[in-house]
Design a protein around this motif. Structure first.
Motif, PDB file in Angstrom:
ATOM      1  N   SER A  54      -1.123   4.708  -0.798  1.00  0.00           N
ATOM      2  CA  SER A  54      -1.852   3.568  -0.210  1.00  0.00           C
ATOM      3  C   SER A  54      -0.931   2.365   0.042  1.00  0.00           C
ATOM      4  CB  SER A  54      -3.009   3.152  -1.120  1.00  0.00           C
ATOM      5  OG  SER A  54      -2.508   2.426  -2.213  1.00  0.00           O
ATOM      6  N   LEU A  55       0.288   2.391  -0.538  1.00  0.00           N
ATOM      7  CA  LEU A  55       1.217   1.287  -0.284  1.00  0.00           C
ATOM      8  C   LEU A  55       1.738   1.325   1.153  1.00  0.00           C
ATOM      9  CD1 LEU A  55       3.306   1.419  -3.600  1.00  0.00           C
ATOM     10  CD2 LEU A  55       1.563  -0.260  -2.994  1.00  0.00           C
ATOM     11  N   TYR A  56       1.704   2.538   1.777  1.00  0.00           N
ATOM     12  CA  TYR A  56       2.263   2.673   3.134  1.00  0.00           C
ATOM     13  C   TYR A  56       1.262   3.155   4.182  1.00  0.00           C
ATOM     14  CZ  TYR A  56       6.912   1.748   1.371  1.00  0.00           C
ATOM     15  OH  TYR A  56       7.994   1.133   0.818  1.00  0.00           O
ATOM     16  N   TYR A  57       0.189   3.815   3.727  1.00  0.00           N
ATOM     17  CA  TYR A  57      -0.764   4.376   4.681  1.00  0.00           C
ATOM     18  C   TYR A  57      -1.520   3.241   5.388  1.00  0.00           C
ATOM     19  CZ  TYR A  57      -4.710   6.863   6.644  1.00  0.00           C
ATOM     20  OH  TYR A  57      -5.646   7.355   7.519  1.00  0.00           O
ATOM     21  N   VAL A  58      -1.706   3.381   6.711  1.00  0.00           N
ATOM     22  CA  VAL A  58      -2.439   2.360   7.472  1.00  0.00           C
ATOM     23  C   VAL A  58      -3.734   2.977   8.014  1.00  0.00           C
ATOM     24  CG1 VAL A  58      -2.313   0.676   9.347  1.00  0.00           C
ATOM     25  CG2 VAL A  58      -0.215   1.391   8.174  1.00  0.00           C
ATOM     26  N   PRO A  59      -4.892   2.534   7.534  1.00  0.00           N
ATOM     27  CA  PRO A  59      -6.149   3.202   7.934  1.00  0.00           C
ATOM     28  C   PRO A  59      -6.677   2.706   9.274  1.00  0.00           C
ATOM     29  CG  PRO A  59      -6.623   1.509   6.318  1.00  0.00           C
ATOM     30  CD  PRO A  59      -5.136   1.461   6.551  1.00  0.00           C
ATOM     31  N   SER A  60      -5.895   2.859  10.336  1.00  0.00           N
ATOM     32  CA  SER A  60      -6.422   2.476  11.646  1.00  0.00           C
ATOM     33  C   SER A  60      -6.113   3.599  12.618  1.00  0.00           C
ATOM     34  CB  SER A  60      -5.789   1.167  12.126  1.00  0.00           C
ATOM     35  OG  SER A  60      -4.596   1.441  12.820  1.00  0.00           O
ATOM     36  N   ALA A  61      -7.001   3.773  13.609  1.00  0.00           N
ATOM     37  CA  ALA A  61      -6.864   4.882  14.548  1.00  0.00           C
ATOM     38  C   ALA A  61      -5.513   4.820  15.269  1.00  0.00           C
ATOM     39  CB  ALA A  61      -8.013   4.844  15.541  1.00  0.00           C
ATOM     40  N   ARG A  62      -5.007   3.632  15.481  1.00  0.00           N
ATOM     41  CA  ARG A  62      -3.738   3.452  16.183  1.00  0.00           C
ATOM     42  C   ARG A  62      -2.535   3.869  15.336  1.00  0.00           C
ATOM     43  NH1 ARG A  62      -2.234  -0.580  20.266  1.00  0.00           N
ATOM     44  NH2 ARG A  62      -4.193  -0.924  21.349  1.00  0.00           N
ATOM     45  N   GLU A  63      -2.591   3.536  14.036  1.00  0.00           N
ATOM     46  CA  GLU A  63      -1.368   3.663  13.230  1.00  0.00           C
ATOM     47  C   GLU A  63      -1.399   4.718  12.128  1.00  0.00           C
ATOM     48  OE1 GLU A  63       0.358  -0.418  12.276  1.00  0.00           O
ATOM     49  OE2 GLU A  63      -1.594  -0.857  13.169  1.00  0.00           O
ATOM     50  N   ALA A  64      -2.585   5.291  11.853  1.00  0.00           N
ATOM     51  CA  ALA A  64      -2.696   6.214  10.709  1.00  0.00           C
ATOM     52  C   ALA A  64      -1.689   7.361  10.816  1.00  0.00           C
ATOM     53  CB  ALA A  64      -4.116   6.741  10.616  1.00  0.00           C
ATOM     54  N   TYR A  65      -1.676   8.031  11.973  1.00  0.00           N
ATOM     55  CA  TYR A  65      -0.816   9.209  12.124  1.00  0.00           C
ATOM     56  C   TYR A  65       0.662   8.839  11.914  1.00  0.00           C
ATOM     57  CZ  TYR A  65       1.541  13.194  14.175  1.00  0.00           C
ATOM     58  OH  TYR A  65       2.374  14.259  14.385  1.00  0.00           O
ATOM     59  N   GLN A  66       1.084   7.751  12.574  1.00  0.00           N
ATOM     60  CA  GLN A  66       2.485   7.322  12.451  1.00  0.00           C
ATOM     61  C   GLN A  66       2.840   6.951  11.014  1.00  0.00           C
ATOM     62  OE1 GLN A  66       5.138   7.608  14.077  1.00  0.00           O
ATOM     63  NE2 GLN A  66       4.009   8.545  15.763  1.00  0.00           N
ATOM     64  N   SER A  67       1.860   6.342  10.311  1.00  0.00           N
ATOM     65  CA  SER A  67       2.165   5.938   8.931  1.00  0.00           C
ATOM     66  C   SER A  67       2.350   7.164   8.039  1.00  0.00           C
ATOM     67  CB  SER A  67       1.098   4.986   8.370  1.00  0.00           C
ATOM     68  OG  SER A  67      -0.126   5.651   8.166  1.00  0.00           O
ATOM     69  N   VAL A  68       1.604   8.244   8.341  1.00  0.00           N
ATOM     70  CA  VAL A  68       1.764   9.473   7.547  1.00  0.00           C
ATOM     71  C   VAL A  68       3.117  10.121   7.863  1.00  0.00           C
ATOM     72  CG1 VAL A  68       0.834  11.780   7.113  1.00  0.00           C
ATOM     73  CG2 VAL A  68      -0.717   9.843   7.303  1.00  0.00           C
ATOM     74  N   VAL A  69       3.513  10.091   9.148  1.00  0.00           N
ATOM     75  CA  VAL A  69       4.826  10.638   9.533  1.00  0.00           C
ATOM     76  C   VAL A  69       5.925   9.853   8.816  1.00  0.00           C
ATOM     77  CG1 VAL A  69       6.444  10.940  11.457  1.00  0.00           C
ATOM     78  CG2 VAL A  69       4.023  11.501  11.764  1.00  0.00           C
ATOM     79  N   LEU A  70       5.760   8.533   8.781  1.00  0.00           N
ATOM     80  CA  LEU A  70       6.751   7.685   8.097  1.00  0.00           C
ATOM     81  C   LEU A  70       6.856   8.063   6.618  1.00  0.00           C
ATOM     82  CD1 LEU A  70       8.249   4.597   8.340  1.00  0.00           C
ATOM     83  CD2 LEU A  70       6.400   4.191   6.723  1.00  0.00           C
ATOM     84  N   ILE A  71       5.684   8.190   5.979  1.00  0.00           N
ATOM     85  CA  ILE A  71       5.681   8.541   4.546  1.00  0.00           C
ATOM     86  C   ILE A  71       6.381   9.871   4.330  1.00  0.00           C
ATOM     87  CG2 ILE A  71       4.177   9.288   2.633  1.00  0.00           C
ATOM     88  CD1 ILE A  71       2.084   7.240   3.695  1.00  0.00           C
ATOM     89  N   HIS A  72       6.035  10.859   5.174  1.00  0.00           N
ATOM     90  CA  HIS A  72       6.512  12.222   4.949  1.00  0.00           C
ATOM     91  C   HIS A  72       7.987  12.404   5.322  1.00  0.00           C
ATOM     92  CE1 HIS A  72       5.067  16.310   4.006  1.00  0.00           C
ATOM     93  NE2 HIS A  72       6.207  16.634   4.580  1.00  0.00           N
ATOM     94  N   GLN A  73       8.430  11.728   6.394  1.00  0.00           N
ATOM     95  CA  GLN A  73       9.773  12.030   6.900  1.00  0.00           C
ATOM     96  C   GLN A  73      10.818  10.966   6.617  1.00  0.00           C
ATOM     97  OE1 GLN A  73       9.290  13.058  11.010  1.00  0.00           O
ATOM     98  NE2 GLN A  73       8.038  14.848  10.511  1.00  0.00           N
ATOM     99  N   GLU A  74      10.369   9.734   6.431  1.00  0.00           N
ATOM    100  CA  GLU A  74      11.388   8.691   6.314  1.00  0.00           C
ATOM    101  C   GLU A  74      11.492   8.054   4.939  1.00  0.00           C
ATOM    102  OE1 GLU A  74      11.390   5.992   9.726  1.00  0.00           O
ATOM    103  OE2 GLU A  74      10.716   7.726  10.862  1.00  0.00           O
ATOM    104  N   LEU A  75      10.365   7.939   4.258  1.00  0.00           N
ATOM    105  CA  LEU A  75      10.432   7.285   2.940  1.00  0.00           C
ATOM    106  C   LEU A  75      11.090   8.205   1.921  1.00  0.00           C
ATOM    107  CD1 LEU A  75       6.986   5.541   2.437  1.00  0.00           C
ATOM    108  CD2 LEU A  75       9.134   4.554   3.199  1.00  0.00           C
ATOM    109  N   ARG A  76      11.902   7.610   1.042  1.00  0.00           N
ATOM    110  CA  ARG A  76      12.550   8.405   0.006  1.00  0.00           C
ATOM    111  C   ARG A  76      11.482   9.033  -0.901  1.00  0.00           C
ATOM    112  NH1 ARG A  76      17.803   7.265  -2.791  1.00  0.00           N
ATOM    113  NH2 ARG A  76      17.980   5.700  -1.180  1.00  0.00           N
TER     114      ARG A  76
END
Ligand code: HEM
Length: 214
Positions: A54-76
């Protein structure tokens, strides 16, 4: 007086728990009686990893998918936190089922534990609802269509079916409002319900003890 003693004088929670831990268990209690505890560990692990997500996930239709990609692929270690969250949820469901089988086999659902059976069954429903609402959050094609199908099933409920679908989706179709609604249910409403139910569950286990005879 040290800090712990001072806190204990005010709260008084340590001593009753010490006494509880010293209470003898009935004979025949073995590994099968640990299944509820394993379910609890899985629930705690999914709560911890969920709080991190929840520190990185963004619950909006515009950004949710990208925030999950960020969490999965870019965050340590983001992939590890996300995967642990997903798997601990699945492990939780498996162990709740195994725990329920143990309760049925040892006939621990009988009075005076009937209300604890009800609290357990309600927690299971809440856990399933958490799985359902969480599935939409990655906001990819699979999540979207699973929710379209899942929510449309509510229409089979007699009389109120269509209104129920509308209520779940927050409109005629699955969209941005559904995402926010599911997010709120997943991180706030359902965890609070689960917390209350599990508190009642454990309170009853403490008060009544483990069922002794078959
Ligand atoms: C998140 C879900 C759940 C958790 C974390 C949980 C946890 C526990 C724990 C730690 C115990 C102590 C004894 C043991 O571990 O076997 C227990 C006892 C019990 N649970 Fe659950 N439980 C859950 C769901 C359920 C469900 C779905 C049912 C039944 C529908 C249920 C019915 C009971 C009953 C009747 C007892 C008392 C058993 C006895 O006295 O022998 N629980 N639970």
């Amino acid at each position: 007086m040290d800090l712990l003693q001072w806190l204990e004088r005010t709260f008084g929670v340590i001593q009753p728990h010490r006494d509880f831990l010293k209470r003898p268990l009935p004979p025949r209690v073995g590994y099968a009686y640990c299944l509820g505890g394993v379910a609890l560990c899985a629930a705690l692990l999914s709560a911890l990893t969920g709080m991190l997500l929840s520190l990185y996930y963004v619950p909006s239709a515009r950004e949710a998918y990208q925030s999950v990609v960020l969490i999965h692929q870019e965050l340590r270690l983001g992939w590890l936190v996300r995967s642990t969250h997903k798997w601990s949820g699945n492990v939780l469901i498996v162990f709740i089922l195994l725990h329920t089988i143990r309760v049925v086999v040892s006939r621990a659902y009988r009075p005076p534990r009937e209300l604890n059976w009800v609290a357990g069954a309600l927690s299971f429903l809440v856990v399933l609802a958490m799985g359902f609402t969480g599935y939409l959050l990655p906001w990819d094609q699979r999540a979207y269509w699973a929710t379209v199908v899942g929510t449309s099933m509510a229409s089979t409920v007699p009389v109120v079916g269509e209104s129920l679908v509308y209520l779940l989706r927050g409109g005629d179709e699955v969209g941005g409002v559904t995402l926010i609604r599911f997010y709120s249910l997943h991180v706030l409403w359902l965890p609070l319900m689960l917390l209350l139910l599990l508190w009642a569950h454990f309170h009853m286990v403490k008060r009544l003890g483990i069922a002794a005879e078959l």
